[in-house]
Structures are given as structure tokens and as C-alpha cells.
Design a protein around this motif. Structure first.
Motif, short mmCIF file in Angstrom:
data_model
loop_
_atom_site.label_atom_id
_atom_site.label_comp_id
_atom_site.label_asym_id
_atom_site.label_seq_id
_atom_site.Cartn_x
_atom_site.Cartn_y
_atom_site.Cartn_z
N ARG A 1 29.55 -6.20 115.04
CA ARG A 1 30.43 -5.20 114.42
C ARG A 1 30.58 -3.94 115.23
N VAL A 2 30.52 -4.13 116.54
CA VAL A 2 30.76 -2.99 117.43
C VAL A 2 32.12 -2.33 117.14
N PRO A 3 33.22 -3.13 117.00
CA PRO A 3 34.50 -2.48 116.72
C PRO A 3 34.50 -1.72 115.39
N GLU A 4 33.80 -2.28 114.39
CA GLU A 4 33.77 -1.60 113.08
C GLU A 4 33.08 -0.25 113.17
N LEU A 5 31.98 -0.22 113.95
CA LEU A 5 31.27 1.05 114.10
C LEU A 5 32.15 2.06 114.84
N ALA A 6 32.90 1.53 115.82
CA ALA A 6 33.82 2.41 116.55
C ALA A 6 34.88 2.97 115.61
N VAL A 7 35.36 2.11 114.71
CA VAL A 7 36.38 2.55 113.76
C VAL A 7 35.82 3.64 112.84
N LEU A 8 34.57 3.47 112.43
CA LEU A 8 33.94 4.52 111.60
C LEU A 8 33.96 5.85 112.35
N LYS A 9 33.69 5.76 113.66
CA LYS A 9 33.69 7.00 114.45
C LYS A 9 35.10 7.60 114.52
N THR A 10 36.13 6.75 114.58
CA THR A 10 37.49 7.31 114.62
C THR A 10 37.78 8.08 113.33
N PHE A 11 37.24 7.62 112.19
CA PHE A 11 37.49 8.32 110.93
C PHE A 11 36.84 9.69 110.89
N GLY A 12 35.85 9.88 111.77
CA GLY A 12 35.16 11.16 111.75
C GLY A 12 33.66 11.04 111.52
N PHE A 13 33.15 9.80 111.39
CA PHE A 13 31.70 9.65 111.33
C PHE A 13 31.14 10.09 112.68
N THR A 14 30.14 10.94 112.66
CA THR A 14 29.59 11.41 113.93
C THR A 14 28.71 10.32 114.54
N ASP A 15 28.36 10.52 115.83
CA ASP A 15 27.46 9.56 116.49
C ASP A 15 26.16 9.44 115.70
N GLY A 16 25.66 10.59 115.25
CA GLY A 16 24.39 10.60 114.52
C GLY A 16 24.48 9.87 113.20
N SER A 17 25.60 10.06 112.48
CA SER A 17 25.69 9.42 111.16
C SER A 17 25.84 7.90 111.30
N VAL A 18 26.54 7.46 112.36
CA VAL A 18 26.65 6.00 112.58
C VAL A 18 25.27 5.43 112.95
N ALA A 19 24.54 6.17 113.78
CA ALA A 19 23.18 5.72 114.15
C ALA A 19 22.30 5.65 112.90
N LEU A 20 22.48 6.64 112.04
CA LEU A 20 21.68 6.69 110.81
C LEU A 20 22.00 5.50 109.90
N LEU A 21 23.27 5.13 109.84
CA LEU A 21 23.66 3.97 109.03
C LEU A 21 22.94 2.71 109.51
N VAL A 22 22.94 2.53 110.83
CA VAL A 22 22.30 1.34 111.41
C VAL A 22 20.79 1.38 111.17
N LEU A 23 20.22 2.55 111.39
CA LEU A 23 18.76 2.69 111.19
C LEU A 23 18.40 2.45 109.73
N ALA A 24 19.25 2.96 108.84
CA ALA A 24 18.97 2.81 107.40
C ALA A 24 18.97 1.34 106.99
N GLU A 25 19.83 0.55 107.62
CA GLU A 25 19.85 -0.90 107.29
C GLU A 25 18.50 -1.53 107.62
N ALA A 26 17.98 -1.19 108.82
CA ALA A 26 16.70 -1.78 109.24
C ALA A 26 15.57 -1.29 108.33
#
Lengths: 388, 226
Positions: free
Chosen positions: A289-314
Motif C-alpha cells: 500500500r505504498v501508493p495509498e500511503l502516498a495518497v494520504l500524504k497528498t491529503f495533508g497527512f504529515t510524514d510523521g502522522s503516516v509513520a505513526l499510523l504504520v507504527l500503531a498497526e504493529a
């Protein structure tokens, strides 16, 4: 939908994969809960609360070496000693080797005076004192085997044959006693019988005992009293090692094997495997889901918040699997504890075990999620969308 | 009044020892409420230019001002915040999250706002109504046709009410009829909702829906046809 909802939904993108990973984490924590609880019980001696004013005098080099009953008299004279009693490991089999329970020959009066936390009817104690073939059993144990006062309890002496060569020891059950703890419910504890009968009827080892238990006058002087006792027998044929009852129980447990080290080894192997397994799951999930994460960033999710989402899943995977594992492990431990109790003493899933399990679960999530989270953080929107 | 102002834009990539110029000397103004189509062959730099307008790529040199704000000096974090308020993105392959239903996909950009959950849901439903998918809110992307998925993606792009929509080949993955529906929808958003639209397309028929068409060739703007 909240951020947690997004994390949860992403986690179950591939249901089968996530459930299998969750199951493997869960099994690891079931193992952790059970093995750590056994190790904790084993390390503490596991036989109930030790008296703060009691010392145990054991053979210096090995639990299979004997002490002499005559040493008891000498210990009684050591300054600071208030009372002394003795016991020995009889071994023995009741009907079937699976019916394991400890059996100690003791001097009834001094033994129950020493272990005053045990409750016995005075009349039954008197009967125990006055009956050479007498024995008393924990009430729970009597209930477990259907014994009643007046029954004859046959025990096969696998260590100690009798003078006539036979191995059948018959004891008259003259009473029952209560520990005042959970052993009364589970039917464990020690079967006690008269030392005098044992000493005169056994084929060898007359005048020997397994260990002495000492009550000191002042618990704060326990170390000095222990040193004085050991000094007394330092150059004898039966040197001693005296320790607090608590330490002696741990020492006894250690002589059976280093359960703590064994369980740590097993758990380290299990968790290393789980680390690789969940790490692979998270890495695979990220790649998909690399493209999906990129799309989240286009909406305005910051690099940190996307990283946090991934970390939170683990972390969620680790903590949910860990919590379920601890819960199931606790239930399993409660189910099998009565069977294990005879080998390891009282086993409980303690709060420190639960807390360390949840701590490890959190750590597992953080370690497993850190690399994918870092990758997600560094993800360039342009590169990720171009790769689509 | 120009909502997008690009001045002296140059963009080059380094591939090993080689430098590849993607955009050269781009000067462009797009007025508020305009509907611009960017056309050109593959590799001409259309998407790169679109990405710069949308604040997801930086020029090697030159200035990018959108909505009166210069994007050049903005940090990644500030740019992210700026995008969340000012730009909606529509992609060729929709890029919906397959695990979320249509409503939740549309709601995603609103997670960055302070709106309550109830208000986010209401706004998402309104956006879905606008694109004609009010009755498909609980459907997941896998249960929708390509055209419907692109409508959901458009609803997601407009849900935070940005003034600018950047669309990268929005009909590139659709059949002619469905593409027409999507283009009509974009036209409505432009005409009736006042959205400024910049659309990259290969398709001359798609470009016909725009009010202006610009051609890019080898990184240079080669003309302006209305």
C-alpha cells in the motif's frame, strides 16, 4: 471513523494473514504467561509464605546428604534459637506414581509448634503424637483421595524399604490439617507421619533427618544465628548450610534445575521467531500500500502522522495478541495449576508477569513497526505515485 | 485574479552522472475558477508540473505561488497542512483505500480537521450526494464500478472544500461513456461550485471540457489554445 478505526481497518486488509499473525503472537504470550508463572513459582520455592523468623538448616553440599537427629540437640543450644524441629523427604508412592505428593516424617508436637500457621484439631494432634503409625494429611488432600480419619493409608517406600525388606508402609490417618491458603482448595501440601515409627522401621539411615527448621528469638539476628549454626558443624561429618526459609526454598528449587534459564531460553527463541514473522507481515503490508500511503500524504497527512499510523498497526497487533495471550494463558494456568502444584508448589499468574508480558508486547510492536514506519515516513509522494 | 502563479520554473533530475531536464522556463498563471487542461506526450513533464501546482513536488528553481502563498520556502509539514486546506487530488487509478467504504474514504481528509465525527460523516455524505453516489456510501471500492470509484475519489477531493482541484488523467482508466460522466461532473464542480481545475490528460476529447488547454512538449509550454 477515527484514527484508531483507520489503523484497525488497515490491519485487517488481509484478514487471514492478520489473524494467523495474531494467533502466533497470542500463542507466544500464552507460553510466556505459563512458563514465566511456573518459573516465578519455582524460583520462590512455591510452597507458600515462608516464616520471617524461621531458618532452615540443610546439608551443606547436597539435599541428598543427611543430617543427624543429634545435631538438633546441639542447634537447640545455640544462642538466639527459640525452637527446632526436623523433617525428611520420604519419597513414596500412593497407589500410582501420578498421585504425587510430598511425605515427611516429623515429630508431631514440635513440627506443628514450628508451623503454627497450620491449623489442626488439638485432639487429632494428640492422637498423632500418641500413635506411632499415625499420620495427618492436609484436609484438601484427604478430600482429593477420599480419605477419612481412621483409614489406613498404604504407601510404597521407593527410597526407604522397611527392616523386613518389604516396601509397604501403612499409616493410620488420625487427623487432617489446614494450611490456611489455596493449598486447601487444590488438595496439595504435605502428608505428615510419625518420625519415631519411620526411624525404627526403616532399613537404613537410623538417626538421620533431612533438614532442621529453626525458629529464632529475634528475626533481626537471623543471620548471626545462621552463621553460628554453620560454624558449629563446620568440621563435622555433617556440615550444614543455614538460610532463611525463603532462601532455602529457592535453593531447593535451584537444585532441581535452573527453570528460569530454561524458560528464558525457550521464550527467547519463541519471541525471535515471532519478531521475524510479524516483521515480515508488516513489511509485506507496507509494500502493498505504498501508493495509498502516498495518497494520504497528498491529503495533508504529515510524514510523521503516516509513520505513526504504520507504527500503531504493529503496536496494536502486538498488544492485542499479547493481551489475548495473557488472558488465555491465565485461564490455561488456572486449569492445569492443580496438576502442576505438586511439582512446583503454588503457581499464580502474578501482576509482574502480566505487566512484563504487556511490556514485551508493546516492545514487540514498536520494534516490528519501527522499520516500516521509518520507510513510510521517508516515502516520497512523487516516487510512490510514479511507481503505481 | 490568478490562483496559481508559476515563474521561471525549472525542474531537473539527476540520473547517475546525467542531468535530465523535465521542465524548462515555465511561466504560467491560472485564474481562479479556470478549468485548465494540460496536454502533451508521455514524458513531457505534465504530471511534474501538476505536482508542483499541488504542492507535492518542488521546482529546481523558480517560484510557485498558489492562492497567494509561496510554496517554495515551506517545510514538508507546512506544505502538508497547506495541501489539506487548499487542494483536492484526483488520480487516474482512484487510489481509494480498499478496506474502507465509500463514506470512510471520503471522510479521510477530514481526519486532519477539528470537525466532530458526526460532522465529518455529514460532510462526507454531502460530498457523495454531489457526485451522485449518496446511495453507495456503505459500499467498499471493490463493490463499485471504475466510474463510481472515480466519483468517490472526486468526492474525497472536494470534501474539505478546497479551491483548487488537480486531476491527473482522471479518465485514463475509464471507458468513453464513463469518462464523459466524470468530465461532466468536473465541469459541474467548476461551473457551479467555483472550483479551479487543473487536469492532465492525453485525451483531446477530455481536454475539450476545459476552458483552456496548454500543451507541454519536452518540458516547455508550447502554446495556449482556448
Amino acid at each position: 471513523m477515527s484514527g484508531v478505526g483507520l489503523v484497525w481497518s488497515n490491519l485487517f486488509r488481509k484478514k487471514v494473514r492478520t489473524v494467523l499473525t495474531l494467533l502466533s503472537v497470542l500463542v507466544a504470550f500464552v507460553l510466556f504467561t505459563m512458563l514465566r508463572s511456573v518459573a516465578v513459582a519455582f524460583d520462590s520455592g512455591g510452597f507458600g509464605p515462608a516464616g520471617v523468623d524461621r531458618l532452615q538448616v540443610s546439608p551443606k553440599f547436597s539435599i541428598i546428604d543427611p543430617l543427624l537427629i543429634s545435631q538438633l540437640r546441639e542447634v537447640e543450644r545455640v544462642p538466639g534459637v527459640a525452637a527446632v524441629t526436623h523433617a525428611d523427604w520420604f519419597g513414596g508412592i500412593y497407589q500410582d506414581s501420578r498421585n504425587f505428593f510430598p511425605k515427611f516424617p516429623v515429630s508431631p508436637k514440635s513440627y506443628f509448634e514450628m508451623f503454627s500457621e497450620f491449623a489442626i484439631d488439638p485432639d487429632q494432634l494428640e492422637a498423632f503424637q500418641n500413635t506411632r503409625t499415625g499420620a495427618v494429611a492436609p484436609a484438601g488432600m484427604a478430600a482429593r483421595f477420599g480419605w477419612e480419619v481412621g483409614d489406613k493409608i498404604p504407601i510404597e517406600g521407593d527410597i526407604y524399604p522397611k527392616l523386613d525388606g518389604s516396601r509397604l508402609w501403612e499409616f493410620d490417618l488420625v487427623g487432617t490439617y489446614l494450611h490456611g491458603d489455596r493449598r486447601d482448595e487444590t488438595g496439595s501440601g504435605v502428608f505428615l507421619f510419625h518420625y519415631d515409627y519411620f526411624d525404627e522401621a526403616k532399613q537404613f539411615g537410623q538417626g538421620q533427618v533431612g533438614w532442621l527448621t529453626v525458629r529464632v528469638e529475634d528475626p533481626e539476628q537471623a543471620a548471626e544465628v545462621a552463621s553460628a549454626i554453620d560454624a558449629l558443624f563446620e568440621n563435622s561429618l555433617n556440615p550444614t548450610r543455614t538460610a532463611t526459609e525463603d532462601e532455602a526454598q529457592r535453593e531447593f528449587a535451584r537444585q532441581q534445575g535452573d527453570i528460569g534459564l530454561m524458560t528464558t531460553g525457550i521464550l527467547a527463541a519463541v519471541f525471535f521467531t515471532i519478531l521475524l514473522l510479524t516483521g515480515n507481515t508488516m513489511a509485506q503490508s507496507l509494500r502493498e500500500r505504498v501508493p495509498e500511503l502516498a495518497v494520504l500524504k497528498t491529503f495533508g497527512f504529515t510524514d510523521g502522522s503516516v509513520a505513526l499510523l504504520v507504527l500503531a498497526e504493529a503496536v496494536l497487533l502486538g498488544v492485542v495478541g499479547g493481551a489475548l495471550g495473557v488472558g488465555l494463558g491465565t485461564l490455561a494456568m488456572m486449569a492445569i495449576e492443580p496438576q502442576l502444584q505438586q511439582f512446583f508448589g503454588l503457581i499464580e499468574v502474578t501482576w509482574p508477569v502480566v505487566a512484563s508480558a504487556l511490556g514485551i508486547a508493546l516492545l514487540l510492536g514498536l520494534v516490528v513497526g519501527s522499520v516500516p514506519a521509518l520507510t513510510a515516513r521517508r516515502l516520497s509522494i512523487v516516487d510512490a505515485l510514479r511507481a503505481r | 485574479m490568478a490562483i496559481v502563479e508559476l515563474r521561471g520554473i525549472e525542474k531537473s533530475y539527476t540520473k547517475g552522472r546525467e542531468t535530465v531536464d523535465v521542465l524548462t522556463g515555465i511561466n504560467l498563471e491560472i485564474d481562479e475558477g479556470d478549468y485548465l487542461a494540460l496536454m502533451g506526450p508521455s514524458g513531457s513533464g505534465k504530471t511534474t508540473l501538476l505536482n508542483m501546482i499541488g504542492g507535492i513536488d518542488h521546482p529546481t528553481s523558480g517560484s510557485v505561488v498558489v492562492g497567494g502563498e509561496s510554496l517554495n520556502g515551506m517545510s514538508g509539514r507546512a506544505l502538508a497542512r497547506w495541501r489539506s486546506r487548499n487542494v483536492g487530488f484526483v488520480f487516474q487509478f482512484y487510489n481509494l483505500l480498499p478496506v474502507l467504504n465509500a463514506r470512510r474514504n471520503v471522510e479521510l481528509p477530514l481526519l486532519l480537521t477539528k470537525l466532530s465525527g458526526k460532522q465529518r460523516k455529514k460532510n462526507a455524505d454531502t460530498a457523495l450526494e454531489i457526485v451522485g453516489l449518496g446511495d453507495r456510501a456503505s459500499h467498499k471500492p471493490g463493490e463499485l464500478s471504475g466510474g463510481q470509484q472515480q466519483r468517490v475519489a472526486i468526492a474525497r477531493a472536494i470534501v474539505a472544500d478546497p479551491s483548487l482541484l488537480v486531476c491527473d488523467e482522471p479518465t485514463g482508466d475509464l471507458d468513453r461513456d464513463t469518462a464523459e460522466e466524470i468530465l461532466d461532473l468536473l465541469a459541474i464542480l467548476n461551473r457551479e461550485h467555483g472550483k479551479t481545475i487543473v487536469m492532465v490528460t492525453h485525451d483531446p476529447k477530455a481536454a475539450d471540457h476545459a476552458s483552456h488547454v496548454l500543451h507541454l512538449d519536452k518540458g516547455r509550454l508550447s502554446g495556449d489554445a482556448s
